[in-house]
Design an enzyme around this catalytic site. Structure first.
Site, PDB file in Angstrom:
ATOM      1  NE  ARG A   1      -3.730   0.286   1.237  1.00 45.53           N
ATOM      2  CZ  ARG A   1      -4.354  -0.045   2.419  1.00 45.53           C
ATOM      3  NH1 ARG A   1      -4.622  -1.146   2.977  1.00 45.53           N
ATOM      4  NH2 ARG A   1      -5.087   1.052   3.247  1.00 45.53           N
TER       5      ARG A   1
ATOM      6  CG  ASP B   1      -4.693   8.875   1.993  1.00 45.74           C
ATOM      7  OD1 ASP B   1      -4.720   9.867   2.829  1.00 45.74           O
ATOM      8  OD2 ASP B   1      -5.275   8.494   1.218  1.00 45.74           O
TER       9      ASP B   1
ATOM     10  CG  HIS C   1     -10.058   4.071  10.413  1.00 47.10           C
ATOM     11  ND1 HIS C   1     -10.963   3.895   9.448  1.00 47.10           N
ATOM     12  CD2 HIS C   1     -10.841   4.168  11.533  1.00 47.10           C
ATOM     13  CE1 HIS C   1     -12.268   3.772   9.818  1.00 47.10           C
ATOM     14  NE2 HIS C   1     -12.277   3.799  11.169  1.00 47.10           N
TER      15      HIS C   1
ATOM     16  CB  SER D   1     -18.994   3.026   1.657  1.00 50.00           C
ATOM     17  OG  SER D   1     -18.124   2.515   2.547  1.00 50.00           O
TER      18      SER D   1
ATOM     19  CB  ALA E   1     -14.134  14.661  -3.601  1.00 49.89           C
TER      20      ALA E   1
HETATM   21  C1  BJW Z   1     -15.858   8.867  -4.261  1.00 52.93           C
HETATM   22  C2  BJW Z   1     -15.014   9.181  -5.331  1.00 52.93           C
HETATM   23  C3  BJW Z   1     -14.682  10.389  -5.754  1.00 52.93           C
HETATM   24  C4  BJW Z   1     -15.277   6.874  -5.030  1.00 52.93           C
HETATM   25  N1  BJW Z   1     -15.280  11.308  -4.923  1.00 52.93           N
HETATM   26  N2  BJW Z   1     -16.228   9.725  -3.676  1.00 52.93           N
HETATM   27  C5  BJW Z   1     -22.106  -1.955  14.298  1.00 52.93           C
HETATM   28  C6  BJW Z   1     -22.455  -3.070  13.418  1.00 52.93           C
HETATM   29  C7  BJW Z   1     -21.702  -3.958  12.898  1.00 52.93           C
HETATM   30  C8  BJW Z   1     -20.293  -4.115  13.002  1.00 52.93           C
HETATM   31  C9  BJW Z   1     -19.747  -3.060  13.690  1.00 52.93           C
HETATM   32  C10 BJW Z   1     -20.625  -2.221  14.388  1.00 52.93           C
HETATM   33  N3  BJW Z   1     -19.756  -1.186  15.069  1.00 52.93           N
HETATM   34  C11 BJW Z   1     -18.298  -1.756  14.942  1.00 52.93           C
HETATM   35  C12 BJW Z   1     -18.504  -2.856  13.913  1.00 52.93           C
HETATM   36  C13 BJW Z   1     -17.276  -3.519  13.520  1.00 52.93           C
HETATM   37  C14 BJW Z   1     -16.562  -2.747  12.407  1.00 52.93           C
HETATM   38  C15 BJW Z   1     -17.493  -2.252  11.220  1.00 52.93           C
HETATM   39  O1  BJW Z   1     -18.034  -1.223  11.274  1.00 52.93           O
HETATM   40  N4  BJW Z   1     -17.715  -3.009  10.454  1.00 52.93           N
HETATM   41  C16 BJW Z   1     -18.732  -2.812   9.192  1.00 52.93           C
HETATM   42  C17 BJW Z   1     -17.990  -3.259   8.273  1.00 52.93           C
HETATM   43  C18 BJW Z   1     -19.955  -3.236   9.510  1.00 52.93           C
HETATM   44  N5  BJW Z   1     -15.833  -1.611  13.132  1.00 52.93           N
HETATM   45  C19 BJW Z   1     -14.645  -1.828  13.612  1.00 52.93           C
HETATM   46  O2  BJW Z   1     -14.090  -2.914  13.783  1.00 52.93           O
HETATM   47  C20 BJW Z   1     -13.963  -0.453  14.232  1.00 52.93           C
HETATM   48  N6  BJW Z   1     -13.669  -0.792  15.557  1.00 52.93           N
HETATM   49  C21 BJW Z   1     -14.695  -0.734  16.666  1.00 52.93           C
HETATM   50  O3  BJW Z   1     -15.757  -0.708  16.297  1.00 52.93           O
HETATM   51  O4  BJW Z   1     -14.067  -1.041  17.719  1.00 52.93           O
HETATM   52  C22 BJW Z   1     -15.006  -1.294  18.808  1.00 52.93           C
HETATM   53  C23 BJW Z   1     -14.915  -2.770  19.018  1.00 52.93           C
HETATM   54  C24 BJW Z   1     -13.946  -3.456  19.353  1.00 52.93           C
HETATM   55  C25 BJW Z   1     -13.925  -4.687  19.311  1.00 52.93           C
HETATM   56  C26 BJW Z   1     -15.148  -5.503  19.000  1.00 52.93           C
HETATM   57  C27 BJW Z   1     -16.158  -4.848  18.474  1.00 52.93           C
HETATM   58  C28 BJW Z   1     -15.994  -3.513  18.736  1.00 52.93           C
HETATM   59  C29 BJW Z   1     -12.731  -0.343  13.662  1.00 52.93           C
HETATM   60  C30 BJW Z   1     -12.724  -0.065  12.122  1.00 52.93           C
HETATM   61  C31 BJW Z   1     -11.407   0.103  11.366  1.00 52.93           C
HETATM   62  C32 BJW Z   1     -11.781   0.191  10.063  1.00 52.93           C
HETATM   63  N7  BJW Z   1     -10.378   0.024   9.273  1.00 52.93           N
HETATM   64  C33 BJW Z   1     -10.197  -0.026   8.056  1.00 52.93           C
HETATM   65  C34 BJW Z   1      -8.986  -0.573   7.647  1.00 52.93           C
HETATM   66  C35 BJW Z   1      -7.631   0.443   8.048  1.00 52.93           C
HETATM   67  C36 BJW Z   1      -6.332   0.014   7.739  1.00 52.93           C
HETATM   68  C37 BJW Z   1      -6.079  -0.252   6.165  1.00 52.93           C
HETATM   69  O5  BJW Z   1      -6.124   0.869   5.624  1.00 52.93           O
HETATM   70  O6  BJW Z   1      -6.222  -1.218   5.568  1.00 52.93           O
HETATM   71  O7  BJW Z   1     -10.496   1.296   7.626  1.00 52.93           O
HETATM   72  S1  BJW Z   1     -11.680  -0.673   7.046  1.00 52.93           S
HETATM   73  C38 BJW Z   1     -11.797   0.477   5.746  1.00 52.93           C
HETATM   74  O8  BJW Z   1     -13.030   1.075   5.650  1.00 52.93           O
HETATM   75  C39 BJW Z   1     -10.670   1.495   6.095  1.00 52.93           C
HETATM   76  C40 BJW Z   1     -11.626   2.847   5.733  1.00 52.93           C
HETATM   77  O9  BJW Z   1     -11.223   3.767   6.441  1.00 52.93           O
HETATM   78  C41 BJW Z   1     -12.929   2.442   6.224  1.00 52.93           C
HETATM   79  C42 BJW Z   1     -14.091   2.996   5.616  1.00 52.93           C
HETATM   80  O10 BJW Z   1     -14.142   2.927   3.997  1.00 52.93           O
HETATM   81  P1  BJW Z   1     -14.238   4.333   3.577  1.00 52.93           P
HETATM   82  O11 BJW Z   1     -13.352   5.301   3.636  1.00 52.93           O
HETATM   83  O12 BJW Z   1     -15.868   4.799   3.710  1.00 52.93           O
HETATM   84  O13 BJW Z   1     -13.927   3.751   1.929  1.00 52.93           O
HETATM   85  P2  BJW Z   1     -14.947   2.736   0.895  1.00 52.93           P
HETATM   86  O14 BJW Z   1     -13.985   2.182  -0.177  1.00 52.93           O
HETATM   87  O15 BJW Z   1     -15.748   1.942   1.654  1.00 52.93           O
HETATM   88  O16 BJW Z   1     -15.780   3.835   0.239  1.00 52.93           O
HETATM   89  C43 BJW Z   1     -15.476   4.577  -0.840  1.00 52.93           C
HETATM   90  C44 BJW Z   1     -16.472   5.629  -1.300  1.00 52.93           C
HETATM   91  O17 BJW Z   1     -15.990   6.714  -1.964  1.00 52.93           O
HETATM   92  C45 BJW Z   1     -17.656   5.010  -2.225  1.00 52.93           C
HETATM   93  O18 BJW Z   1     -18.791   5.349  -1.430  1.00 52.93           O
HETATM   94  C46 BJW Z   1     -17.459   5.599  -3.511  1.00 52.93           C
HETATM   95  O19 BJW Z   1     -18.533   5.826  -4.106  1.00 52.93           O
HETATM   96  C47 BJW Z   1     -16.642   7.131  -3.261  1.00 52.93           C
HETATM   97  N8  BJW Z   1     -15.756   7.510  -4.270  1.00 52.93           N
HETATM   98  N9  BJW Z   1     -14.669   7.948  -5.763  1.00 52.93           N
HETATM   99  C48 BJW Z   1     -16.149  11.274  -3.862  1.00 52.93           C
HETATM  100  N10 BJW Z   1     -13.639  10.488  -6.860  1.00 52.93           N
END
Ligand code: BJW
Length: 248
Positions: free
Chosen positions: A77, A111, A126, A197, A239
């Site tokens: 990455r 990033d 994050h 998202s 964006a």
């Molecule tokens: C454009 C575009 C352009 C394209 N202009 N837009 C409640 C229910 C169920 C599960 C959970 C819950 N609460 C917590 C959880 C668990 C989990 C979670 O949320 N899971 C879900 C999937 C349901 N959360 C966690 O585990 C978090 N911790 C936590 O809750 O701690 C408490 C806990 C501890 C222990 C047990 C239980 C609870 C931590 C979350 C950490 C997320 N980490 C990541 C990886 C980071 C490292 C890495 O880089 O690899 O972070 S996951 C990944 O997703 C990354 C991102 O920051 C994150 C969000 O994604 P993002 O930024 O939204 O990107 P995309 O790709 O999803 O979307 C891109 C968007 O851009 C799209 O919509 C496009 O349309 C758009 N787009 N081009 C504008 N030009």
């Protein structure tokens, strides 16, 4: 959306921004898409690396199971990121930071591109892919200054293994960063949600909390998200094109 209608909505948002004292912005991977950084989700695709979906390799369990593989994934990455530069969306947000009494930029991105564009005090929910953290003593180091390619690297303070300083699935967000973000979201007049998202919690709860506390909620994303229907204004576009047009 017809051009005239979009212009009217944009003018409404500009007016809100001109009147706002507190602005809170939450960004996600989409804000960096036009810089060439791959998103995690979008369209029908989910990122996969060497056959592993990213939510497996970027999960807490992998640190214990296979730390070298986690390093390999993040080294890959960083290799991609080393060719990426901030785009007009990062630049627009950096310009806005001094125009309000209170301006907060919280990002889910690891990033570092907001800071590279000149944004100060970015709340990195994050973590940051350019930082390593010791598994034992918790001290952190800038990976670019570590030298050597030993993987996993050893902590210079205590000799234990280090990990990428990012928040993986199943891990807690940094407590102080989270508290600051939650407080700022709850006290803003305008909340902008850009390029996420909005499905990963707790970050996705911030705009909802802002809206509940009375903020005007604006989304910028080419695709619909679970937040779209509660937004006061939505812009379905990239964006890097939309944010410069919202300049006020
Ligand atoms: C454009 C575009 C352009 C394209 N202009 N837009 C409640 C229910 C169920 C599960 C959970 C819950 N609460 C917590 C959880 C668990 C989990 C979670 O949320 N899971 C879900 C999937 C349901 N959360 C966690 O585990 C978090 N911790 C936590 O809750 O701690 C408490 C806990 C501890 C222990 C047990 C239980 C609870 C931590 C979350 C950490 C997320 N980490 C990541 C990886 C980071 C490292 C890495 O880089 O690899 O972070 S996951 C990944 O997703 C990354 C991102 O920051 C994150 C969000 O994604 P993002 O930024 O939204 O990107 P995309 O790709 O999803 O979307 C891109 C968007 O851009 C799209 O919509 C496009 O349309 C758009 N787009 N081009 C504008 N030009």
């Amino acid at each position: 959306m017809p051009v005239n209608r979009e212009q009217t909505i944009a003018e409404g948002v500009r007016e809100r921004l001109r009147a706002a004292r507190g602005v809170f912005v939450l960004t996600g991977a989409g804000v960096s898409a036009e810089s060439g950084v791959p998103t995690f989700r979008g369209g029908a695709d989910t990122a996969v690396w060497k056959g592993l979906p990213f939510d497996v390799i970027s999960s807490a369990g992998m640190i214990a199971r296979d730390l070298p593989a986690v390093w390999e994934w993040f080294d890959y990455r960083r290799g991609v990121l080393s060719h990426c530069r901030p785009n007009p969306a990062h630049a627009a947000l950096a310009c806005w930071q001094d125009r309000f009494e209170r301006f907060t930029l919280a990002t889910q991105n690891v990033d570092g591109l907001h800071a590279a564009a000149g944004s100060r005090g970015v709340l990195e929910l994050h973590g940051n892919v350019w930082r390593a953290r010791c598994l034992a003593c918790g001290c952190t180091e800038d990976i670019r200054e570590m030298g050597g390619g030993e993987r996993p690297p050893a902590c210079r303070a205590c000799g234990e293994w280090m990990r990428p300083d990012v928040v993986l699935f199943g891990e807690m967000l940094p407590v102080d960063v989270w508290a600051e973000a939650a407080g700022r979201a709850g006290g803003c007049d305008v909340c902008l949600v850009v390029g996420t998202s909005a499905i990963v919690y707790p970050a996705a709860g911030l705009p909802v909390a802002a809206r509940r506390a009375g903020a005007y909620l604006v989304e910028v994303n080419p695709e619909l998200t679970p937040l779209s229907e509660v937004c006061d204004a939505t812009f379905r576009g990239p964006a890097g094109e939309v944010l410069p047009r919202l300049d006020f």
